[in-house]
Design a protein around this motif. Sequence first.
Motif, PDB file in Angstrom:
ATOM      1  N   GLY A  62       0.800  -1.217   0.000  1.00 38.70           N
ATOM      2  CA  GLY A  62       0.000   0.000   0.000  1.00 38.70           C
ATOM      3  C   GLY A  62       0.832   1.265   0.000  1.00 38.70           C
ATOM      4  N   SER A  63       0.173   2.369   0.366  1.00 41.72           N
ATOM      5  CA  SER A  63       0.863   3.651   0.515  1.00 41.72           C
ATOM      6  C   SER A  63       0.229   4.406   1.674  1.00 41.72           C
ATOM      7  CB  SER A  63       0.813   4.471  -0.773  1.00 41.72           C
ATOM      8  OG  SER A  63      -0.505   4.821  -1.101  1.00 41.72           O
ATOM      9  N   PHE A  64       1.047   5.211   2.326  1.00 44.47           N
ATOM     10  CA  PHE A  64       0.643   5.898   3.549  1.00 44.47           C
ATOM     11  C   PHE A  64       1.071   7.356   3.518  1.00 44.47           C
ATOM     12  CE2 PHE A  64       0.906   1.462   4.551  1.00 44.47           C
ATOM     13  CZ  PHE A  64      -0.106   1.242   5.465  1.00 44.47           C
ATOM     14  N   GLU A  65       0.220   8.206   4.051  1.00 49.08           N
ATOM     15  CA  GLU A  65       0.598   9.576   4.340  1.00 49.08           C
ATOM     16  C   GLU A  65       1.202   9.531   5.742  1.00 49.08           C
ATOM     17  OE1 GLU A  65      -2.335  12.859   5.435  1.00 49.08           O
ATOM     18  OE2 GLU A  65      -1.864  13.263   3.321  1.00 49.08           O
ATOM     19  N   VAL A  66       2.472   9.813   5.838  1.00 42.23           N
ATOM     20  CA  VAL A  66       3.212   9.696   7.095  1.00 42.23           C
ATOM     21  C   VAL A  66       3.575  11.090   7.588  1.00 42.23           C
ATOM     22  CG1 VAL A  66       5.263   8.723   8.211  1.00 42.23           C
ATOM     23  CG2 VAL A  66       4.189   7.490   6.308  1.00 42.23           C
ATOM     24  N   THR A  67       3.260  11.369   8.839  1.00 41.32           N
ATOM     25  CA  THR A  67       3.633  12.642   9.453  1.00 41.32           C
ATOM     26  C   THR A  67       4.586  12.361  10.610  1.00 41.32           C
ATOM     27  OG1 THR A  67       1.513  13.625   8.870  1.00 41.32           O
ATOM     28  CG2 THR A  67       2.777  14.716  10.609  1.00 41.32           C
ATOM     29  N   ILE A  68       5.740  13.022  10.576  1.00 41.13           N
ATOM     30  CA  ILE A  68       6.742  12.905  11.644  1.00 41.13           C
ATOM     31  C   ILE A  68       7.169  14.320  12.022  1.00 41.13           C
ATOM     32  CG2 ILE A  68       9.003  11.992  12.337  1.00 41.13           C
ATOM     33  CD1 ILE A  68       8.677   9.934  10.007  1.00 41.13           C
ATOM     34  N   ASP A  69       6.933  14.688  13.267  1.00 45.14           N
ATOM     35  CA  ASP A  69       7.340  15.997  13.784  1.00 45.14           C
ATOM     36  C   ASP A  69       6.820  17.133  12.905  1.00 45.14           C
ATOM     37  OD1 ASP A  69       8.618  17.531  15.766  1.00 45.14           O
ATOM     38  OD2 ASP A  69      10.463  17.674  14.574  1.00 45.14           O
ATOM     39  N   GLY A  70       5.565  17.010  12.435  1.00 44.84           N
ATOM     40  CA  GLY A  70       4.929  18.055  11.641  1.00 44.84           C
ATOM     41  C   GLY A  70       5.231  18.028  10.157  1.00 44.84           C
ATOM     42  N   VAL A  71       6.098  17.127   9.716  1.00 46.53           N
ATOM     43  CA  VAL A  71       6.440  17.002   8.297  1.00 46.53           C
ATOM     44  C   VAL A  71       5.704  15.791   7.734  1.00 46.53           C
ATOM     45  CG1 VAL A  71       8.312  16.640   6.639  1.00 46.53           C
ATOM     46  CG2 VAL A  71       8.711  18.013   8.699  1.00 46.53           C
ATOM     47  N   THR A  72       4.981  15.994   6.607  1.00 48.48           N
ATOM     48  CA  THR A  72       4.180  14.926   6.022  1.00 48.48           C
ATOM     49  C   THR A  72       4.701  14.580   4.631  1.00 48.48           C
ATOM     50  OG1 THR A  72       2.226  15.647   7.241  1.00 48.48           O
ATOM     51  CG2 THR A  72       1.847  14.249   5.323  1.00 48.48           C
ATOM     52  N   GLU A  73       4.775  13.268   4.365  1.00 47.53           N
ATOM     53  CA  GLU A  73       5.206  12.772   3.061  1.00 47.53           C
ATOM     54  C   GLU A  73       4.454  11.479   2.772  1.00 47.53           C
ATOM     55  OE1 GLU A  73       9.382  11.372   0.980  1.00 47.53           O
ATOM     56  OE2 GLU A  73       9.403  13.096   2.345  1.00 47.53           O
ATOM     57  N   VAL A  74       4.195  11.205   1.502  1.00 47.50           N
ATOM     58  CA  VAL A  74       3.587   9.945   1.105  1.00 47.50           C
ATOM     59  C   VAL A  74       4.717   8.928   0.901  1.00 47.50           C
ATOM     60  CG1 VAL A  74       2.262   8.736  -0.676  1.00 47.50           C
ATOM     61  CG2 VAL A  74       1.563  11.018   0.079  1.00 47.50           C
ATOM     62  N   VAL A  75       4.561   7.768   1.557  1.00 45.00           N
ATOM     63  CA  VAL A  75       5.551   6.691   1.437  1.00 45.00           C
ATOM     64  C   VAL A  75       4.819   5.470   0.892  1.00 45.00           C
ATOM     65  CG1 VAL A  75       7.272   5.292   2.625  1.00 45.00           C
ATOM     66  CG2 VAL A  75       6.823   7.633   3.405  1.00 45.00           C
ATOM     67  N   GLY A  76       5.291   4.965  -0.238  1.00 48.46           N
ATOM     68  CA  GLY A  76       4.652   3.836  -0.897  1.00 48.46           C
ATOM     69  C   GLY A  76       5.347   2.523  -0.643  1.00 48.46           C
ATOM     70  N   GLN A  77       4.780   1.455  -1.215  1.00 49.22           N
ATOM     71  CA  GLN A  77       5.301   0.105  -1.050  1.00 49.22           C
ATOM     72  C   GLN A  77       6.797   0.067  -1.344  1.00 49.22           C
ATOM     73  OE1 GLN A  77       2.952  -2.922  -2.885  1.00 49.22           O
ATOM     74  NE2 GLN A  77       4.603  -4.408  -2.856  1.00 49.22           N
ATOM     75  N   GLY A  78       7.546  -0.542  -0.437  1.00 50.11           N
ATOM     76  CA  GLY A  78       8.995  -0.640  -0.569  1.00 50.11           C
ATOM     77  C   GLY A  78       9.740   0.500   0.097  1.00 50.11           C
ATOM     78  N   GLY A  79       9.025   1.548   0.494  1.00 50.03           N
ATOM     79  CA  GLY A  79       9.649   2.685   1.160  1.00 50.03           C
ATOM     80  C   GLY A  79       9.749   2.470   2.664  1.00 50.03           C
ATOM     81  N   SER A  80      10.526   3.313   3.303  1.00 48.72           N
ATOM     82  CA  SER A  80      10.758   3.206   4.744  1.00 48.72           C
ATOM     83  C   SER A  80      10.793   4.587   5.374  1.00 48.72           C
ATOM     84  CB  SER A  80      12.099   2.526   5.038  1.00 48.72           C
ATOM     85  OG  SER A  80      12.128   1.212   4.545  1.00 48.72           O
ATOM     86  N   PHE A  81      10.639   4.624   6.693  1.00 47.92           N
ATOM     87  CA  PHE A  81      10.821   5.860   7.438  1.00 47.92           C
ATOM     88  C   PHE A  81      11.299   5.535   8.848  1.00 47.92           C
ATOM     89  CE2 PHE A  81       6.308   4.775   7.586  1.00 47.92           C
ATOM     90  CZ  PHE A  81       5.967   4.890   8.919  1.00 47.92           C
ATOM     91  N   ILE A  82      11.990   6.499   9.460  1.00 52.11           N
ATOM     92  CA  ILE A  82      12.501   6.362  10.822  1.00 52.11           C
ATOM     93  C   ILE A  82      11.860   7.431  11.689  1.00 52.11           C
ATOM     94  CG2 ILE A  82      14.517   6.683  12.309  1.00 52.11           C
ATOM     95  CD1 ILE A  82      16.213   5.362  10.206  1.00 52.11           C
ATOM     96  N   VAL A  83      11.457   7.030  12.899  1.00 49.86           N
ATOM     97  CA  VAL A  83      10.912   7.962  13.885  1.00 49.86           C
ATOM     98  C   VAL A  83      11.856   7.969  15.086  1.00 49.86           C
ATOM     99  CG1 VAL A  83       8.950   8.559  15.326  1.00 49.86           C
ATOM    100  CG2 VAL A  83       8.568   7.378  13.145  1.00 49.86           C
ATOM    101  N   PRO A  84      12.605   9.058  15.274  1.00 47.91           N
ATOM    102  CA  PRO A  84      13.472   9.145  16.448  1.00 47.91           C
ATOM    103  C   PRO A  84      12.656   9.188  17.746  1.00 47.91           C
ATOM    104  CG  PRO A  84      14.181  10.679  14.750  1.00 47.91           C
ATOM    105  CD  PRO A  84      12.824  10.163  14.344  1.00 47.91           C
ATOM    106  N   SER A  85      13.273   8.843  18.823  1.00 51.17           N
ATOM    107  CA  SER A  85      12.643   8.821  20.143  1.00 51.17           C
ATOM    108  C   SER A  85      11.948  10.137  20.451  1.00 51.17           C
ATOM    109  CB  SER A  85      13.725   8.543  21.191  1.00 51.17           C
ATOM    110  OG  SER A  85      13.189   8.610  22.486  1.00 51.17           O
ATOM    111  N   GLY A  86      10.695  10.047  20.893  1.00 43.71           N
ATOM    112  CA  GLY A  86       9.969  11.203  21.397  1.00 43.71           C
ATOM    113  C   GLY A  86       9.264  12.061  20.375  1.00 43.71           C
ATOM    114  N   LEU A  87       9.445  11.830  19.065  1.00 43.85           N
ATOM    115  CA  LEU A  87       8.794  12.682  18.076  1.00 43.85           C
ATOM    116  C   LEU A  87       7.348  12.249  17.839  1.00 43.85           C
ATOM    117  CD1 LEU A  87      11.457  13.392  15.297  1.00 43.85           C
ATOM    118  CD2 LEU A  87      10.890  14.710  17.342  1.00 43.85           C
ATOM    119  N   VAL A  88       6.462  13.224  17.666  1.00 43.52           N
ATOM    120  CA  VAL A  88       5.058  12.950  17.374  1.00 43.52           C
ATOM    121  C   VAL A  88       4.957  12.483  15.925  1.00 43.52           C
ATOM    122  CG1 VAL A  88       2.756  13.971  17.175  1.00 43.52           C
ATOM    123  CG2 VAL A  88       4.254  14.600  19.085  1.00 43.52           C
TER     124      VAL A  88
END
Length: 111
Positions: A62-88
């Motif tokens: 699938g694909s997801f609208e990902v928000t990390i620390d107020g920044v939003t990006e669409v991440v699709g199949q095969g993509g990745s993201f990292i969330v550091p400790s404590g970030l919304v």
Amino acid sequence: MTEQTFFAQADATEWTELAPGNTRRVLIHTPDLMQVEFGFDKGAVGALHSHPHIQVSYVAEGSFEVTIDGVTEVVGQGGSFIVPSGLVHGVVALEKGRLIDVFTPHRADFL
């Protein structure tokens, strides 16, 4: 020495419903590391939240609208993201999808 689990089969754990269209199952874990699969129906939301764990996520389907620390990006199949400790952070499923998340240390609240 304590017994260590090195392997986990796909059917070894049950799915838990978190909210309509949103499920989770813990795949495998140690005190230091945990792998979790999340399933989302189209439009399902992983609500904004934070935790002290470091998280890395892989979009298995699938694909997801990902928000990390107020920044939003669409991440699709095969993509990745990292969330550091404590970030919304949070996600919205733009289509039916699955995320594979890894947390360090493990999420005791998931067990």
